[in-house]
Design an enzyme around this catalytic site. Structure first.
Site, PDB file in Angstrom:
ATOM      1  N   ASP A   1     -18.116 -14.760  22.972  1.00  0.00           N
ATOM      2  CA  ASP A   1     -18.592 -13.661  23.565  1.00  0.00           C
ATOM      3  C   ASP A   1     -17.559 -12.636  23.931  1.00  0.00           C
ATOM      4  O   ASP A   1     -16.240 -12.892  23.319  1.00  0.00           O
ATOM      5  CB  ASP A   1     -19.465 -14.006  24.897  1.00  0.00           C
ATOM      6  CG  ASP A   1     -20.223 -12.909  25.419  1.00  0.00           C
ATOM      7  OD1 ASP A   1     -21.358 -12.694  24.866  1.00  0.00           O
ATOM      8  OD2 ASP A   1     -19.842 -12.153  26.376  1.00  0.00           O
TER       9      ASP A   1
ATOM     10  N   LYS B   1     -25.125 -20.393  28.245  1.00  0.00           N
ATOM     11  CA  LYS B   1     -24.101 -19.286  28.420  1.00  0.00           C
ATOM     12  C   LYS B   1     -22.963 -20.138  29.340  1.00  0.00           C
ATOM     13  O   LYS B   1     -23.006 -20.731  30.100  1.00  0.00           O
ATOM     14  CB  LYS B   1     -24.419 -18.216  28.939  1.00  0.00           C
ATOM     15  CG  LYS B   1     -23.582 -17.005  28.598  1.00  0.00           C
ATOM     16  CD  LYS B   1     -24.053 -16.367  27.237  1.00  0.00           C
ATOM     17  CE  LYS B   1     -22.942 -15.552  26.775  1.00  0.00           C
ATOM     18  NZ  LYS B   1     -23.779 -14.516  25.510  1.00  0.00           N
TER      19      LYS B   1
HETATM   20  O1  2IT Z   1     -24.553 -12.845  23.408  1.00  0.00           O
HETATM   21  C1  2IT Z   1     -24.716 -13.400  22.400  1.00  0.00           C
HETATM   22  O2  2IT Z   1     -25.821 -13.685  21.869  1.00  0.00           O
HETATM   23  C2  2IT Z   1     -23.437 -14.034  21.928  1.00  0.00           C
HETATM   24  N1  2IT Z   1     -22.455 -13.881  22.624  1.00  0.00           N
HETATM   25  C3  2IT Z   1     -23.578 -15.080  20.751  1.00  0.00           C
HETATM   26  C4  2IT Z   1     -24.068 -16.351  20.919  1.00  0.00           C
HETATM   27  C5  2IT Z   1     -24.071 -17.356  19.941  1.00  0.00           C
HETATM   28  O3  2IT Z   1     -24.352 -18.548  20.134  1.00  0.00           O
HETATM   29  O4  2IT Z   1     -23.655 -16.928  18.792  1.00  0.00           O
END
Ligand code: 2IT
Length: 450
Positions: free
Chosen positions: A166, A126
């Site tokens: 996100d 993340k």
């Molecule tokens: O919280 C999540 O799963 C997302 N923001 C999507 C992450 C992604 O790599 O598609």
């Protein structure tokens, strides 16, 4: 709690006193793992949990950009590569004023188990920045994204770490980030980011995937209860991309979202957000005014309640918090329990405080489904986007949607089975944690100490 789990949790609390969200998520996951740790003494022998709560790698970087008036600004950027045991790090980027290390770490930890639940080969990561997108011009967003990627590009790649969107990061931001990555690396590696535009390797259904996936998961819960979706009324919080996907899919299946909310309060539309006109109004309102949902009430002549959350309504069948972390606290949980609404389906990452979640789980007659399972369709379709990029192919919307539906059915199934295996009954929260954990744990054990 088993002594080993308790001791790792104590050390997390001691080390991360200033990171409440991260401590909260570790505590939540650990609260489900006792029977697994009891059955697998080999995990304690190698201190598997002590390793798991420590990101493999995390870095902070400076992001310097110039606004339209020529003034310079310095923001902080982060990327947390939490766990790469089952695949390249994968997870979104969040651009929001309040983002800090604790929030990035909690999201990375959650992402590790969520990605495992998809059944696809993706590790957990993340990132984000404390950049505030509110009121920024398009050119300012572009310059910020270029500066952000200039700091990040050396550390990511299609087989290394694959960021996505996100909160605060949508198709526009992903476009600017990808443009800068391509400029700096001089290669066509579109598998480095997901959530891309369709013209350069994006996947059909990715914008809808999180919301659609949440409704597909709800369908499985309803099936388990010998219930159906037709006529169901749903309260959601938020009106972003995820809430919009829920509204759209619910309408298609004969249900309706009748409450939704924004930072300014909630809207009650008893007819439901089911027409194309209303759904498009939501999309446009989000793009132009992420802080206020009142314009919807003004436009369609329905009730708006300022400063309140849409929880505890007696005229809904399903609650789906889809806005942000810790949106449902004890006070709201008590209202939900009093209203007796049967289905509590978490959607946003960690939308419920731990005390409120435990309270709802213990309330007779309420079924609780955890966000790390319910919202996994978003990242799941991101993994399908990566597959299309590496195959140099484009799948049809029907193909992607069918795979998404199958994935959500399977996530529900493995969660229910994991809970059953440990004698916990139909406990989707514990089952999701256990099923997500088991695969990561096994991969780490087989790969030796690292
Ligand atoms: O919280 C999540 O799963 C997302 N923001 C999507 C992450 C992604 O790599 O598609």
């Amino acid at each position: 709690m088993n002594a080993y789990l308790a001791s790792v949790l104590e050390s997390v609390k001691a080390k991360h006193g200033s990171e409440p969200e991260f401590v909260q998520t570790v505590e939540e996951v650990f609260s489900s793992l006792e029977p697994v740790i009891d059955r697998h003494p080999e995990y304690e022998k190698v201190d598997l949990l002590g390793r798991m709560v420590e990101p493999e790698r995390m870095f902070t970087f400076r992001v310097v950009w110039q606004d339209d008036q020529g003034a310079w600004h310095t923001n902080r950027g982060w990327r947390c590569q939490f766990n790469g045991a089952i695949g390249p790090y994968k997870g979104g980027l969040r651009f929001q004023k309040n983002v800090n290390e604790s929030i990035i770490k909690f999201l990375g930890f959650e992402q590790t188990f969520k990605n495992s639940l998809t059944g696809l080969p993706i590790g957990g990561g993340k990132g984000g920045s404390d950049f505030d997108p509110a009121g920024k011009s398009d050119a300012e967003v572009m310059r910020f994204c270029q500066a952000f990627m200039s700091a990040l590009y050396r550390y990511i790649g299609p087989d290394v770490d694959v960021p996505a969107g996100d909160m605060g990061v949508g198709g526009r931001e992903i476009g600017y980030l990808f443009g800068q990555y391509r400029r700096l690396k001089g290669v066509w590696e579109n598998g480095v980011l997901t959530g891309k535009g369709l013209s350069y390797g994006g996947s059909l259904i990715r914008p809808e995937a999180t919301g659609y996936g949440a409704v597909y998961y709800l369908l499985e819960v309803l099936k388990h209860e010998n219930d159906t979706i037709e006529g169901k009324k749903i309260a959601v919080s938020g009106y972003g991309n995820v809430a919009w996907g829920i509204m759209k899919k619910a309408a298609e299946l004969g249900a309706k979202v009748t409450y939704f909310s924004g930072p300014d309060g909630y809207v009650h539309d008893p007819d439901g957000i089911i027409t194309e006109e209303k759904l498009n109004f939501i999309l446009n309102m989000r793009a132009t005014d992420p802080m206020h949902c009142k314009p919807y009430a003004d436009k369609f002549g329905c009730e708006f309640v300022a400063g309140e959350k849409p929880w505890g309504m007696t005229d809904v069948d399903v609650n789906m918090p889809a806005a942000m972390q810790n949106d449902v606290k004890m006070e709201s949980a008590v209202k939900i329990a009093a209203a007796g609404t049967k289905y509590y389906i978490e959607v946003a990452n960690m939308p419920t405080t731990n005390d409120a979640l435990n309270f709802l789980r213990k309330t007779p007659g309420i079924i609780v489904a955890p966000s790390k399972a319910v919202n996994a369709g978003g990242v799941g379709v991101s993994a399908l986007e990566m597959a299309q990029n590496s195959e140099r192919l484009v799948w049809t919307a029907e193909e992607v949607d069918a795979q998404l539906k199958k994935m959500m059915q399977n996530i529900h199934k493995v969660s229910a089975e994991a809970a059953e295996e440990y004698g916990l009954g139909y406990d989707l929260v514990a089952g999701g944690n256990i099923a997500g954990f088991k695969k990561v744990a096994q991969a780490m054990m087989e790969q030796g100490c690292f």
